[in-house]
Design a protein around this motif. Structure first.
Motif, short mmCIF file in Angstrom:
data_model
loop_
_atom_site.label_atom_id
_atom_site.label_comp_id
_atom_site.label_asym_id
_atom_site.label_seq_id
_atom_site.Cartn_x
_atom_site.Cartn_y
_atom_site.Cartn_z
N PRO A 86 49.92 100.89 53.86
CA PRO A 86 50.21 101.73 52.70
C PRO A 86 51.48 101.33 51.95
O PRO A 86 51.52 101.35 50.72
CB PRO A 86 50.35 103.14 53.31
CG PRO A 86 49.56 103.09 54.56
CD PRO A 86 49.76 101.71 55.08
N LEU A 87 52.53 100.94 52.70
CA LEU A 87 53.79 100.57 52.06
C LEU A 87 53.67 99.25 51.30
O LEU A 87 54.38 99.02 50.32
CB LEU A 87 54.89 100.46 53.11
CG LEU A 87 55.34 101.79 53.74
CD1 LEU A 87 56.35 101.53 54.85
CD2 LEU A 87 55.93 102.71 52.68
N ALA A 88 52.77 98.38 51.75
CA ALA A 88 52.58 97.08 51.09
C ALA A 88 51.42 97.08 50.11
O ALA A 88 51.10 96.04 49.53
CB ALA A 88 52.36 96.00 52.15
N SER A 89 50.81 98.25 49.89
CA SER A 89 49.57 98.31 49.11
C SER A 89 49.72 97.82 47.67
O SER A 89 48.83 97.15 47.14
CB SER A 89 49.02 99.74 49.13
OG SER A 89 49.97 100.64 48.57
N ARG A 90 50.83 98.14 47.03
CA ARG A 90 51.03 97.69 45.65
C ARG A 90 51.08 96.17 45.56
O ARG A 90 50.45 95.55 44.69
CB ARG A 90 52.32 98.29 45.07
CG ARG A 90 52.21 99.78 44.73
CD ARG A 90 53.57 100.35 44.38
NE ARG A 90 54.18 99.68 43.24
CZ ARG A 90 53.98 100.04 41.97
NH1 ARG A 90 53.18 101.04 41.69
NH2 ARG A 90 54.60 99.39 40.99
N GLY A 91 51.80 95.56 46.48
CA GLY A 91 51.88 94.11 46.49
C GLY A 91 50.54 93.46 46.85
O GLY A 91 50.19 92.40 46.33
N LEU A 92 49.80 94.11 47.75
CA LEU A 92 48.49 93.58 48.13
C LEU A 92 47.51 93.67 46.96
O LEU A 92 46.68 92.76 46.77
CB LEU A 92 47.94 94.35 49.33
CG LEU A 92 48.74 94.21 50.63
CD1 LEU A 92 48.11 95.04 51.73
CD2 LEU A 92 48.82 92.75 51.05
N LEU A 93 47.62 94.74 46.20
CA LEU A 93 46.77 94.84 45.00
C LEU A 93 47.15 93.77 44.00
O LEU A 93 46.28 93.18 43.34
CB LEU A 93 46.93 96.24 44.38
CG LEU A 93 46.03 96.55 43.19
CD1 LEU A 93 44.56 96.35 43.54
CD2 LEU A 93 46.26 97.99 42.71
N ALA A 94 48.44 93.48 43.89
CA ALA A 94 48.90 92.40 43.00
C ALA A 94 48.34 91.05 43.46
O ALA A 94 47.96 90.22 42.63
CB ALA A 94 50.42 92.36 42.97
N SER A 95 48.28 90.84 44.77
CA SER A 95 47.73 89.59 45.29
C SER A 95 46.25 89.45 44.95
O SER A 95 45.77 88.36 44.63
CB SER A 95 47.93 89.51 46.80
OG SER A 95 47.07 90.39 47.50
N ALA A 96 45.53 90.58 44.98
CA ALA A 96 44.11 90.56 44.62
C ALA A 96 43.94 90.24 43.14
O ALA A 96 43.05 89.47 42.75
CB ALA A 96 43.46 91.89 44.96
N VAL A 97 44.79 90.83 42.31
CA VAL A 97 44.72 90.60 40.86
C VAL A 97 45.01 89.13 40.54
O VAL A 97 44.30 88.49 39.76
CB VAL A 97 45.70 91.51 40.11
CG1 VAL A 97 45.78 91.14 38.63
CG2 VAL A 97 45.27 92.97 40.25
N LEU A 98 46.06 88.58 41.15
CA LEU A 98 46.41 87.19 40.90
C LEU A 98 45.34 86.24 41.44
O LEU A 98 45.03 85.22 40.83
CB LEU A 98 47.76 86.87 41.55
CG LEU A 98 48.98 87.52 40.88
CD1 LEU A 98 50.24 87.23 41.69
CD2 LEU A 98 49.15 87.01 39.45
N GLY A 99 44.78 86.58 42.61
CA GLY A 99 43.70 85.76 43.15
C GLY A 99 42.48 85.76 42.26
O GLY A 99 41.85 84.72 42.03
N PHE A 100 42.14 86.94 41.73
CA PHE A 100 41.01 87.06 40.81
C PHE A 100 41.23 86.24 39.55
O PHE A 100 40.34 85.52 39.07
CB PHE A 100 40.80 88.53 40.45
CG PHE A 100 39.80 88.75 39.34
CD1 PHE A 100 38.44 88.74 39.60
CD2 PHE A 100 40.23 88.98 38.05
CE1 PHE A 100 37.52 88.94 38.58
CE2 PHE A 100 39.32 89.19 37.02
CZ PHE A 100 37.96 89.17 37.29
#
Length: 220
Positions: free
Chosen positions: A135-149
């Protein structure tokens, strides 16, 4: 040549599939690299980052050798070459390092003391990961998904070598721009370019917003 709508929708679908395929293993590898020291850690980090520094055509050639009839995976009878599956594989391989690096930074930004507190309260390693770290890293993980996409949507070199540039079958946004420019169809090339610019801008802007920590409001 396919219509702009067909090209964009196919590219979005393939980019989404490739992101979905690499997101879970990329997140797990990023967590291991961020939280654990083990033999070969630098080797794992280097290998997963190689597609970032290698020419995309070199990555595509390696994938072609792997999935060719006499290749390591080609001998298993996998029908991949010149299909949409080749597009997904090539896009996934090229976006994989970006997902890992962004996710790793997200995990490293989580205070380890919070995880230690959870462990002292009786949480297991997996419970701590899912209830505290994730949960604490969720924003950064979502950013990683966006950049990967976004990286998957813009992939060209590896995709062309492994999947080709077949209109209506394996043609992506980037390869369609190339084909339109080569054919002298400036109108379609410009239209596809505008779409690529818009998607890229929105994705990077969103990733920047997600990567910026929320400012805590302090009351006096």
């Amino acid at each position: 040549m396919s219509s702009i709508g067909e090209i964009v929708s196919s590219t979005i679908l393939w980019a989404s599939l490739s992101t979905g395929v690499v997101l879970m293993p990329g997140t797990l590898i990023a967590y291991l690299l961020a939280r654990y020291n083990f033999w070969g850690k630098n080797i794992v980090s280097t290998l997963t980052s190689l597609p970032l520094v290698l020419p995309p055509t070199a990555v595509g050639f390696l994938l072609l050798q792997t999935f060719a009839d006499d290749g390591l995976l080609g001998k298993l009878g996998l029908d991949v070459l010149l299909t949409w599956k080749a597009v997904v594989i090539a896009c996934g391989v090229m976006s994989f390092p970006l997902v890992i690096r962004t996710a790793r930074v997200s995990f490293e930004s989580v205070n380890p003391r919070l995880e230690q507190m959870a462990r002292t309260l009786g949480y297991s390693s997996w419970q701590t990961f899912f209830t505290v770290t994730l949960p604490l890293a969720s924003r950064g993980l979502l950013a990683s998904a966006v950049l990967g996409f976004t990286r998957a949507m813009g992939e060209f070199g590896a995709t062309v070598i492994l999947a080709g540039n077949i209109p209506g079958r394996t043609q992506t946004l980037s390869s369609a721009i190339y084909s339109a420019q080569q054919a002298g169809n400036e109108e379609q090339a410009n239209g596809l370019l505008l779409i690529a610019l818009a998607v890229g801008f929105l994705a990077v802007f969103l990733a920047e917003k997600l990567s910026t920590p929320k400012q805590e409001v302090t009351r006096r």
